[in-house]
Design a protein around this motif. Structure first.
Motif, PDB file in Angstrom:
ATOM      1  N   MET A   1       0.830  -1.205   0.000  1.00 36.09           N
ATOM      2  CA  MET A   1       0.000   0.000   0.000  1.00 36.09           C
ATOM      3  C   MET A   1       0.866   1.259   0.000  1.00 36.09           C
ATOM      4  SD  MET A   1      -2.929   1.541   0.197  1.00 36.09           S
ATOM      5  CE  MET A   1      -4.202   0.556   0.916  1.00 36.09           C
ATOM      6  N   ASN A   2       1.650   1.440   1.053  1.00 34.66           N
ATOM      7  CA  ASN A   2       2.538   2.593   1.164  1.00 34.66           C
ATOM      8  C   ASN A   2       3.728   2.194   2.029  1.00 34.66           C
ATOM      9  OD1 ASN A   2       0.556   2.771   3.504  1.00 34.66           O
ATOM     10  ND2 ASN A   2       2.057   4.324   4.104  1.00 34.66           N
ATOM     11  N   PRO A   3       4.880   2.816   1.797  1.00 29.24           N
ATOM     12  CA  PRO A   3       6.063   2.446   2.578  1.00 29.24           C
ATOM     13  C   PRO A   3       5.977   2.941   4.014  1.00 29.24           C
ATOM     14  CG  PRO A   3       6.591   4.188   1.019  1.00 29.24           C
ATOM     15  CD  PRO A   3       5.167   3.790   0.771  1.00 29.24           C
ATOM     16  N   SER A   4       6.641   2.194   4.889  1.00 28.00           N
ATOM     17  CA  SER A   4       6.674   2.573   6.293  1.00 28.00           C
ATOM     18  C   SER A   4       8.087   3.013   6.648  1.00 28.00           C
ATOM     19  CB  SER A   4       6.196   1.407   7.152  1.00 28.00           C
ATOM     20  OG  SER A   4       6.082   1.791   8.496  1.00 28.00           O
ATOM     21  N   THR A   5       8.725   2.372   7.604  1.00 30.14           N
ATOM     22  CA  THR A   5       9.993   2.862   8.139  1.00 30.14           C
ATOM     23  C   THR A   5      11.229   2.140   7.629  1.00 30.14           C
ATOM     24  OG1 THR A   5       9.770   1.413  10.053  1.00 30.14           O
ATOM     25  CG2 THR A   5       8.873   3.652  10.254  1.00 30.14           C
ATOM     26  N   ALA A   6      11.084   1.047   6.916  1.00 35.35           N
ATOM     27  CA  ALA A   6      12.256   0.289   6.465  1.00 35.35           C
ATOM     28  C   ALA A   6      13.112   1.130   5.527  1.00 35.35           C
ATOM     29  CB  ALA A   6      11.822  -0.993   5.769  1.00 35.35           C
ATOM     30  N   ASP A   7      14.437   0.935   5.660  1.00 38.81           N
ATOM     31  CA  ASP A   7      15.364   1.579   4.743  1.00 38.81           C
ATOM     32  C   ASP A   7      16.475   0.590   4.403  1.00 38.81           C
ATOM     33  OD1 ASP A   7      17.189   1.635   6.887  1.00 38.81           O
ATOM     34  OD2 ASP A   7      16.778   3.724   7.359  1.00 38.81           O
ATOM     35  N   GLU A   8      17.628   1.080   3.941  1.00 36.37           N
ATOM     36  CA  GLU A   8      18.680   0.166   3.499  1.00 36.37           C
ATOM     37  C   GLU A   8      19.386  -0.570   4.629  1.00 36.37           C
ATOM     38  OE1 GLU A   8      20.785   4.168   3.873  1.00 36.37           O
ATOM     39  OE2 GLU A   8      18.797   3.457   3.389  1.00 36.37           O
ATOM     40  N   THR A   9      19.222  -0.112   5.870  1.00 29.68           N
ATOM     41  CA  THR A   9      19.889  -0.773   6.987  1.00 29.68           C
ATOM     42  C   THR A   9      18.930  -1.361   8.014  1.00 29.68           C
ATOM     43  OG1 THR A   9      20.093   1.334   8.159  1.00 29.68           O
ATOM     44  CG2 THR A   9      21.957   0.664   6.797  1.00 29.68           C
ATOM     45  N   ILE A  10      17.730  -0.803   8.123  1.00 33.71           N
ATOM     46  CA  ILE A  10      16.796  -1.229   9.164  1.00 33.71           C
ATOM     47  C   ILE A  10      15.512  -1.754   8.536  1.00 33.71           C
ATOM     48  CG2 ILE A  10      15.439  -0.484  11.157  1.00 33.71           C
ATOM     49  CD1 ILE A  10      17.591   1.683  11.601  1.00 33.71           C
ATOM     50  N   SER A  11      15.152  -2.967   8.930  1.00 33.72           N
ATOM     51  CA  SER A  11      13.903  -3.578   8.490  1.00 33.72           C
ATOM     52  C   SER A  11      12.755  -3.027   9.343  1.00 33.72           C
ATOM     53  CB  SER A  11      14.017  -5.097   8.645  1.00 33.72           C
ATOM     54  OG  SER A  11      12.865  -5.729   8.204  1.00 33.72           O
ATOM     55  N   ASP A  12      11.529  -3.316   8.930  1.00 34.14           N
ATOM     56  CA  ASP A  12      10.363  -3.007   9.750  1.00 34.14           C
ATOM     57  C   ASP A  12       9.466  -4.244   9.778  1.00 34.14           C
ATOM     58  OD1 ASP A  12       9.032  -2.995   7.293  1.00 34.14           O
ATOM     59  OD2 ASP A  12       8.621  -0.866   7.299  1.00 34.14           O
ATOM     60  N   VAL A  13       8.320  -4.141  10.414  1.00 37.14           N
ATOM     61  CA  VAL A  13       7.428  -5.298  10.562  1.00 37.14           C
ATOM     62  C   VAL A  13       7.056  -5.878   9.197  1.00 37.14           C
ATOM     63  CG1 VAL A  13       5.150  -6.041  11.356  1.00 37.14           C
ATOM     64  CG2 VAL A  13       6.508  -4.512  12.771  1.00 37.14           C
ATOM     65  N   THR A  14       6.699  -5.025   8.254  1.00 32.19           N
ATOM     66  CA  THR A  14       6.301  -5.505   6.931  1.00 32.19           C
ATOM     67  C   THR A  14       7.435  -6.264   6.262  1.00 32.19           C
ATOM     68  OG1 THR A  14       4.758  -3.665   6.643  1.00 32.19           O
ATOM     69  CG2 THR A  14       5.479  -4.800   4.643  1.00 32.19           C
ATOM     70  N   MET A  15       8.627  -5.714   6.299  1.00 34.35           N
ATOM     71  CA  MET A  15       9.757  -6.375   5.630  1.00 34.35           C
ATOM     72  C   MET A  15      10.139  -7.670   6.332  1.00 34.35           C
ATOM     73  SD  MET A  15       9.948  -4.636   3.006  1.00 34.35           S
ATOM     74  CE  MET A  15      11.111  -5.807   2.325  1.00 34.35           C
ATOM     75  N   ARG A  16      10.003  -7.734   7.652  1.00 32.59           N
ATOM     76  CA  ARG A  16      10.282  -9.004   8.348  1.00 32.59           C
ATOM     77  C   ARG A  16       9.268 -10.072   7.929  1.00 32.59           C
ATOM     78  NH1 ARG A  16      11.775  -5.286  12.309  1.00 32.59           N
ATOM     79  NH2 ARG A  16       9.788  -5.342  13.403  1.00 32.59           N
ATOM     80  N   LYS A  17       8.017  -9.676   7.763  1.00 37.01           N
ATOM     81  CA  LYS A  17       6.990 -10.615   7.300  1.00 37.01           C
ATOM     82  C   LYS A  17       7.288 -11.077   5.878  1.00 37.01           C
ATOM     83  CE  LYS A  17       3.164  -9.013  10.182  1.00 37.01           C
ATOM     84  NZ  LYS A  17       1.837  -8.379  10.190  1.00 37.01           N
ATOM     85  N   ILE A  18       7.722 -10.155   5.035  1.00 32.64           N
ATOM     86  CA  ILE A  18       8.041 -10.504   3.648  1.00 32.64           C
ATOM     87  C   ILE A  18       9.232 -11.457   3.589  1.00 32.64           C
ATOM     88  CG2 ILE A  18       8.991  -9.548   1.502  1.00 32.64           C
ATOM     89  CD1 ILE A  18       7.016  -7.181   1.963  1.00 32.64           C
ATOM     90  N   ILE A  19      10.285 -11.182   4.360  1.00 37.30           N
ATOM     91  CA  ILE A  19      11.448 -12.072   4.411  1.00 37.30           C
ATOM     92  C   ILE A  19      11.017 -13.471   4.868  1.00 37.30           C
ATOM     93  CG2 ILE A  19      13.647 -12.529   5.577  1.00 37.30           C
ATOM     94  CD1 ILE A  19      13.947 -10.253   3.602  1.00 37.30           C
ATOM     95  N   ASP A  20      10.181 -13.543   5.900  1.00 35.76           N
ATOM     96  CA  ASP A  20       9.674 -14.835   6.377  1.00 35.76           C
ATOM     97  C   ASP A  20       8.852 -15.528   5.300  1.00 35.76           C
ATOM     98  OD1 ASP A  20      10.892 -14.491   8.835  1.00 35.76           O
ATOM     99  OD2 ASP A  20       9.039 -13.916   9.883  1.00 35.76           O
ATOM    100  N   PHE A  21       8.002 -14.782   4.606  1.00 40.96           N
ATOM    101  CA  PHE A  21       7.178 -15.338   3.538  1.00 40.96           C
ATOM    102  C   PHE A  21       8.056 -15.931   2.439  1.00 40.96           C
ATOM    103  CE2 PHE A  21       5.011 -15.043  -0.524  1.00 40.96           C
ATOM    104  CZ  PHE A  21       3.817 -15.688  -0.252  1.00 40.96           C
ATOM    105  N   ILE A  22       9.055 -15.174   1.995  1.00 38.53           N
ATOM    106  CA  ILE A  22       9.939 -15.656   0.929  1.00 38.53           C
ATOM    107  C   ILE A  22      10.699 -16.891   1.397  1.00 38.53           C
ATOM    108  CG2 ILE A  22      11.991 -15.117  -0.446  1.00 38.53           C
ATOM    109  CD1 ILE A  22      10.968 -12.186  -0.530  1.00 38.53           C
ATOM    110  N   THR A  23      11.214 -16.856   2.615  1.00 37.67           N
ATOM    111  CA  THR A  23      11.955 -17.998   3.157  1.00 37.67           C
ATOM    112  C   THR A  23      11.074 -19.235   3.194  1.00 37.67           C
ATOM    113  OG1 THR A  23      13.335 -16.523   4.475  1.00 37.67           O
ATOM    114  CG2 THR A  23      13.240 -18.836   5.156  1.00 37.67           C
ATOM    115  N   ASN A  24       9.843 -19.101   3.679  1.00 35.56           N
ATOM    116  CA  ASN A  24       8.926 -20.242   3.730  1.00 35.56           C
ATOM    117  C   ASN A  24       8.541 -20.719   2.342  1.00 35.56           C
ATOM    118  OD1 ASN A  24       8.918 -20.278   6.529  1.00 35.56           O
ATOM    119  ND2 ASN A  24       7.167 -18.912   6.685  1.00 35.56           N
ATOM    120  N   TRP A  25       8.306 -19.790   1.428  1.00 37.83           N
ATOM    121  CA  TRP A  25       7.934 -20.152   0.055  1.00 37.83           C
ATOM    122  C   TRP A  25       9.081 -20.875  -0.645  1.00 37.83           C
ATOM    123  CZ3 TRP A  25       5.686 -16.251  -4.018  1.00 37.83           C
ATOM    124  CH2 TRP A  25       4.670 -16.885  -4.748  1.00 37.83           C
TER     125      TRP A  25
END
Length: 128
Positions: A35-59
């Motif tokens: 929808m829209n970006p939150s706080t993640a940047d090139e060094t710090i992840s956020d909740v959305t990016m942690r969920k995406i990393i987990d999703f990709i890892t599981n997939w």
């Protein structure tokens, strides 16, 4: 997959803090459109990016896709921690939207065979 080697493209557009791209470099990316970006940047992840990393890892564990990277894009590039803030605090800027759409089209044209994951939850219903 780890949150490392991240490329980040952000800028001010019409006086607004915007993120156009968040990308883990690789050969076989999963393109994600939120929808829209939150706080993640090139060094710090956020909740959305942690969920995406987990999703990709599981997939990837199924062995079918084996994504080695991701490209995170958004329907609207304004950085807000909640899509509700888009409605409360922001007036739609056509130039911001147009630049973002050009960016998205460029990525989709560069990776025409990539899988695309839409991730925006039920918040899509609150944004006009």
């Amino acid at each position: 997959m780890e949150y490392t080697d991240i490329r980040y493209i952000a800028e001010k557009i019409d006086g607004c803090d915007c993120r156009l791209l968040l990308r883990k470099e690789g050969i076989k990316p999963l393109i994600i459109i939120g929808m829209n970006p939150s706080t993640a940047d090139e060094t710090i992840s956020d909740v959305t990016m942690r969920k995406i990393i987990d999703f990709i890892t599981n997939w990837n564990q199924g062995g079918v896709h084996n994504f080695d990277s991701f490209i995170m894009l958004n329907l609207y590039p304004l950085r807000k921690t909640s899509p509700y803030e888009l409605v409360k605090e922001h007036t739609f800027h056509p130039s911001l939207h147009n630049k973002n759409m050009e960016f998205i089209l460029s990525i989709l044209n560069t990776y025409p065979a990539s899988k695309i994951l839409l991730c925006y939850g039920d918040s899509i219903e609150i944004v006009p």
